[in-house]
Design a protein around this motif. Structure first.
Motif, PDB file in Angstrom:
ATOM      1  N   LYS A 127       6.206  55.503  25.996  1.00 24.50           N
ATOM      2  CA  LYS A 127       6.830  56.664  26.619  1.00 24.50           C
ATOM      3  C   LYS A 127       7.643  57.431  25.595  1.00 24.50           C
ATOM      4  CE  LYS A 127       7.248  54.547  31.214  1.00 24.50           C
ATOM      5  NZ  LYS A 127       8.188  54.139  32.290  1.00 24.50           N
ATOM      6  N   LEU A 129      10.922  59.756  25.031  1.00 29.65           N
ATOM      7  CA  LEU A 129      12.226  59.864  25.665  1.00 29.65           C
ATOM      8  C   LEU A 129      13.046  60.982  25.044  1.00 29.65           C
ATOM      9  CD1 LEU A 129      13.138  56.054  25.583  1.00 29.65           C
ATOM     10  CD2 LEU A 129      11.955  57.276  27.414  1.00 29.65           C
ATOM     11  N   LEU A 144      10.172  54.657  23.587  1.00 30.96           N
ATOM     12  CA  LEU A 144      10.530  53.392  24.207  1.00 30.96           C
ATOM     13  C   LEU A 144       9.805  52.247  23.514  1.00 30.96           C
ATOM     14  CD1 LEU A 144      11.940  51.916  26.589  1.00 30.96           C
ATOM     15  CD2 LEU A 144       9.812  52.254  27.873  1.00 30.96           C
ATOM     16  N   ILE A 163      14.977  51.561  21.892  1.00 29.43           N
ATOM     17  CA  ILE A 163      14.280  52.793  21.543  1.00 29.43           C
ATOM     18  C   ILE A 163      14.172  52.910  20.023  1.00 29.43           C
ATOM     19  CG2 ILE A 163      15.122  53.954  23.611  1.00 29.43           C
ATOM     20  CD1 ILE A 163      17.025  55.541  21.791  1.00 29.43           C
ATOM     21  N   LYS A 181      20.216  52.507  29.980  1.00 31.51           N
ATOM     22  CA  LYS A 181      19.050  53.099  30.616  1.00 31.51           C
ATOM     23  C   LYS A 181      19.396  54.403  31.323  1.00 31.51           C
ATOM     24  CE  LYS A 181      15.123  51.773  33.501  1.00 31.51           C
ATOM     25  NZ  LYS A 181      14.545  50.685  34.349  1.00 31.51           N
ATOM     26  N   VAL A 184      19.065  57.678  29.182  1.00 31.63           N
ATOM     27  CA  VAL A 184      17.752  58.002  28.632  1.00 31.63           C
ATOM     28  C   VAL A 184      16.966  58.837  29.638  1.00 31.63           C
ATOM     29  CG1 VAL A 184      15.536  57.029  27.931  1.00 31.63           C
ATOM     30  CG2 VAL A 184      17.653  55.999  27.128  1.00 31.63           C
ATOM     31  N   GLU A 186      13.259  60.178  30.571  1.00 29.97           N
ATOM     32  CA  GLU A 186      11.830  60.032  30.312  1.00 29.97           C
ATOM     33  C   GLU A 186      11.159  61.402  30.388  1.00 29.97           C
ATOM     34  OE1 GLU A 186       9.897  57.164  32.708  1.00 29.97           O
ATOM     35  OE2 GLU A 186      11.284  55.528  32.217  1.00 29.97           O
TER      36      GLU A 186
END
Length: 224
Positions: A127, A129, A144, A163, A181, A184, A186
């Motif tokens: 992913k 980020l 990620l 990350i 988390k 962050v 996405e």
């Protein structure tokens, strides 16, 4: 006016040939590297099988032969390791590498990274980020790589993610960070598009020209 037109034409031609030239250069370098590895193996085998250096000299003039043979060897290795006997041989090889003091550290580290990156069940670089780095208010793109575990996770009091923040224009170097988390974001962006965005230093915007921000109207446009 003529000077400006000449400069524009020159830059336009450069933008056409530069990506092509760099691509050809990288591919040529890669082919030469694989050919050199293949020839080095043949020369090394000459100590076991006399006369192999003559074969190496004869194959030196065949372009791309090393690439094809290396690809065949890699594919054949994958087929061999896919069965029970091959997996047993691989475990014996890993056990041997883990017994050599200096080699053990390098081999284990590289193997763990390779297993994480190329495993279909892994989450590394799955992913793109958006994170605040290196300070609050400054944003950059990261990838990620997983979640903190082991001894590190015991000292963290909230959900965290691991990350990788790459540098630009060379994304092979960067920084490993563990961030909350909740901090962050996405992105609905593929990893390939994110890498292009980073390497181009923000010039190549994911989504094409339609994704570029609209220019604000000038004072002249308002009056007209």
């Amino acid at each position: 006016m003529k000077t400006r037109s000449f400069k524009q034409y020159f830059i336009t031609g450069l933008l056409v040939w530069l990506p092509m030239g760099i691509t050809v250069w990288v591919l040529t370098w890669l082919v030469g590297l694989l050919d050199s590895i293949f020839l080095a193996v043949l020369y090394a085998a000459d100590s076991l099988i006399p006369g192999m250096h003559k074969v190496a000299e004869g194959l030196r003039g065949v372009p791309g032969l090393g690439v094809m043979l290396v690809a065949i060897v890699i594919f054949s290795t994958g087929v061999f390791v896919a069965n029970i006997f091959g997996q047993w041989m691989l475990r014996q090889w890993d056990s041997l590498m883990n017994r050599i003091p200096v080699v053990r550290t390098i081999y284990t580290s590289v193997k763990q990274v390779a297993d994480t990156l190329f495993s279909g069940s892994g989450h590394a670089f799955s992913k793109a980020l958006l994170v605040q780095y290196p300070r609050q208010g400054s944003w950059t793109i990261a990838f990620l790589t997983g979640s903190p575990g082991g001894e590190v996770a015991k000292h963290l009091d909230q959900p965290m993610v691991s990350i990788y923040v790459p540098t630009t224009p060379n994304p092979t170097s960067g920084f490993f960070l563990m961030m909350p988390k909740a901090d962050v974001i996405e992105l609905d962006m593929s990893v390939d598009d994110a890498l292009k965005y980073i390497i181009s230093m923000g010039v190549v915007v994911p989504g094409g020209p339609d994704a570029l921000p609209l220019a604000e109207p000038t004072a002249t446009q308002h009056t007209s």
